[in-house]
Design a protein around this motif. Structure first.
Motif, PDB file in Angstrom:
ATOM      1  N   LEU A   9       0.821  -1.201   0.000  1.00  0.00           N
ATOM      2  CA  LEU A   9       0.000   0.000   0.000  1.00  0.00           C
ATOM      3  C   LEU A   9       0.864   1.265   0.000  1.00  0.00           C
ATOM      4  N   PRO A  10       0.411   2.286  -0.724  1.00  0.00           N
ATOM      5  CA  PRO A  10       1.138   3.561  -0.695  1.00  0.00           C
ATOM      6  C   PRO A  10       0.829   4.328   0.582  1.00  0.00           C
ATOM      7  N   ARG A  11       1.560   5.381   0.782  1.00  0.00           N
ATOM      8  CA  ARG A  11       1.299   6.245   1.930  1.00  0.00           C
ATOM      9  C   ARG A  11      -0.028   6.987   1.749  1.00  0.00           C
ATOM     10  N   HIS A  56      -4.427  -2.154 -17.484  1.00  0.00           N
ATOM     11  CA  HIS A  56      -4.693  -3.356 -16.683  1.00  0.00           C
ATOM     12  C   HIS A  56      -3.859  -4.533 -17.175  1.00  0.00           C
ATOM     13  N   GLU A  57      -3.833  -4.757 -18.467  1.00  0.00           N
ATOM     14  CA  GLU A  57      -3.109  -5.905 -19.011  1.00  0.00           C
ATOM     15  C   GLU A  57      -1.612  -5.808 -18.734  1.00  0.00           C
ATOM     16  N   ALA A  58      -1.071  -4.596 -18.881  1.00  0.00           N
ATOM     17  CA  ALA A  58       0.360  -4.401 -18.639  1.00  0.00           C
ATOM     18  C   ALA A  58       0.703  -4.626 -17.171  1.00  0.00           C
ATOM     19  N   MET A  59      -0.096  -4.077 -16.279  1.00  0.00           N
ATOM     20  CA  MET A  59       0.144  -4.239 -14.844  1.00  0.00           C
ATOM     21  C   MET A  59       0.050  -5.708 -14.438  1.00  0.00           C
ATOM     22  N   ASN A  60      -0.976  -6.382 -14.927  1.00  0.00           N
ATOM     23  CA  ASN A  60      -1.186  -7.772 -14.535  1.00  0.00           C
ATOM     24  C   ASN A  60      -0.059  -8.667 -15.036  1.00  0.00           C
ATOM     25  N   LYS A 119      -4.054   1.304  -6.882  1.00  0.00           N
ATOM     26  CA  LYS A 119      -4.389   0.259  -7.846  1.00  0.00           C
ATOM     27  C   LYS A 119      -3.333  -0.843  -7.866  1.00  0.00           C
ATOM     28  N   ALA A 120      -2.126  -0.522  -7.430  1.00  0.00           N
ATOM     29  CA  ALA A 120      -1.020  -1.483  -7.502  1.00  0.00           C
ATOM     30  C   ALA A 120      -1.294  -2.743  -6.701  1.00  0.00           C
ATOM     31  N   ILE A 121      -1.879  -2.611  -5.513  1.00  0.00           N
ATOM     32  CA  ILE A 121      -2.064  -3.772  -4.643  1.00  0.00           C
ATOM     33  C   ILE A 121      -2.985  -4.807  -5.277  1.00  0.00           C
ATOM     34  N   GLY A 122      -3.891  -4.357  -6.134  1.00  0.00           N
ATOM     35  CA  GLY A 122      -4.793  -5.290  -6.807  1.00  0.00           C
ATOM     36  C   GLY A 122      -4.073  -6.219  -7.761  1.00  0.00           C
ATOM     37  N   TYR A 123      -2.874  -5.846  -8.160  1.00  0.00           N
ATOM     38  CA  TYR A 123      -2.077  -6.682  -9.054  1.00  0.00           C
ATOM     39  C   TYR A 123      -0.954  -7.401  -8.319  1.00  0.00           C
ATOM     40  N   GLY A 124      -0.779  -7.075  -7.048  1.00  0.00           N
ATOM     41  CA  GLY A 124       0.259  -7.736  -6.272  1.00  0.00           C
ATOM     42  C   GLY A 124       1.615  -7.076  -6.377  1.00  0.00           C
TER      43      GLY A 124
END
Length: 370
Positions: free
Chosen positions: A7-9, A172-176, A212-217
């Motif tokens: 998680l970010p700050r 989304h595709e790139a992050m995943n 949004k990052a945490i949703g991708y791990g």
């Protein structure tokens, strides 16, 4: 890695406040004075490049220019945190980052002039062509990072995008893919509050784009996009982590688009002047100048030297882009594929005939310049 570590700050990281004073941080250290002076010089040059390019649009020498005026700290930091073997994947608004990476200004602006090519050797500079479609370059960046990982190359990829790109499927595709395959890529979102005329509040209901990052791990972090010191620290850590095999991350820089989306945009239709003026006090150039002046890291002579250097860059831009070049119509067909197809030959023959007939009708001798 624990979920809490992803998680970010709650608030963006910043190391230099709007008055130029340093802010202590438990995790991120202030870059050394030499690095900050180097960054300040690049900020001065970046501002001059933005202003000159906007003038060239008005003169008809550029077809369009998406200015990063006010966002130069993001541009400069993106270039400075990368090593010689790393890659930068820019958007259409990242000309200053491209130039700070070592591309000649006139070459960096070739695409925006309306030419058929990107204007520079992407392999020589390790800078991908500027992407005008939103988020498509993120997929390309992940693909290159994936290949570099398989080849065991010392390569980190920094992929830039705006807040509007986070609403695209390609994002989304790139992050995943990056997270699943643990590739050395850093996603750098310049959140300048507007996707053309659409405010961030109409794009996302997340607490921040970094969430949004945490949703991708993968880990996410928020940083003051007008504080070049904080950007260098946060982006530098992300690049170092990726290089060490720690995988991808998402960095969101909170900044503001001070000027219109492009010269074709009327931003008075969707935002108030008072909102823009409120951000003027947060100007990254003024902030870093105040800090460096107060610490004695730069002098009036340094300021003059940096300004003269920026003027020289602007003069070179004017000279290069002020030269008319007669286009070759066959270039429309020459570089579409390695081997020209029969269909392209037919299309070129058709166009060549039209050009010849138009020349005959105007009384211009074929092959002669008017």
């Amino acid at each position: 890695m624990q979920h809490a570590d992803l998680l970010p700050r709650d608030t963006a990281v910043h190391l230099i406040d709007e008055s130029g004073a340093t802010v202590a941080d438990d995790r991120y250290a202030l870059p050394d004075a030499e690095t900050l002076v180097r960054a300040y010089r690049a900020l001065v040059e970046g501002r001059r490049i933005n202003d000159q390019a906007s003038a060239l649009v008005r003169q008809g020498r550029l077809a369009v220019y998406p200015s990063s005026h006010g966002q130069e700290a993001c541009q400069v930091a993106a270039a400075l945190v990368l090593g010689a073997h790393d890659w930068l994947f820019p958007t259409y608004r990242d000309s200053v980052a491209i130039i700070a990476r070592g591309v000649a200004p006139a070459e960096a602006l070739t695409l925006l002039k309306g030419d058929w090519h990107s204007g520079y050797d992407v392999r020589a500079h390790r800078v991908a062509p500027q992407a005008t479609p939103l988020a498509t370059q993120l997929l390309h960046a992940v693909g290159l990072a994936h290949a570099a990982k398989h080849r065991r190359e010392d390569t980190v990829v920094l992929a830039l995008c705006g807040d509007g790109a986070t609403s695209e499927g390609d994002f989304h595709e790139a992050m995943n893919f990056a997270a699943v395959f643990h590739v050395p890529v850093v996603f750098f979102v310049q959140n300048n509050e507007f996707a053309i005329s659409v405010p961030l509040s109409r794009q996302s209901a997340a607490p921040s784009l970094a969430h949004k990052a945490i949703g991708y791990g993968m880990p996410g972090q928020r940083v003051d996009g007008n504080d070049v010191a904080a950007l260098l620290a946060v982006l530098g850590e992300a690049v170092d982590t990726a290089r060490a095999g720690g995988g991808p991350s998402l960095i969101e820089a909170h900044t503001y688009r001070m000027q219109a989306h492009t010269n074709a945009d009327d931003d008075t239709r969707y935002r108030e002047r008072a909102e823009v003026q409120a951000w003027e006090a947060r100007d990254p150039l003024i902030r870093l100048r105040a800090h460096l002046s107060s610490t004695g890291a730069i002098t009036a002579a340094d300021e003059q030297r940096f300004a003269l250097g920026a003027d020289e860059i602007a003069a070179a831009m004017r000279a290069a882009l002020g030269t008319d070049v007669e286009p070759d119509p066959e270039d429309l067909f020459r570089f579409v594929t390695r081997d020209r197809s029969l269909q392209l030959d037919e299309q070129w023959d058709l166009l060549r005939g039209e050009i010849g007939r138009a020349a005959d009708a105007s009384g211009v001798v074929k092959g002669a310049r008017p």
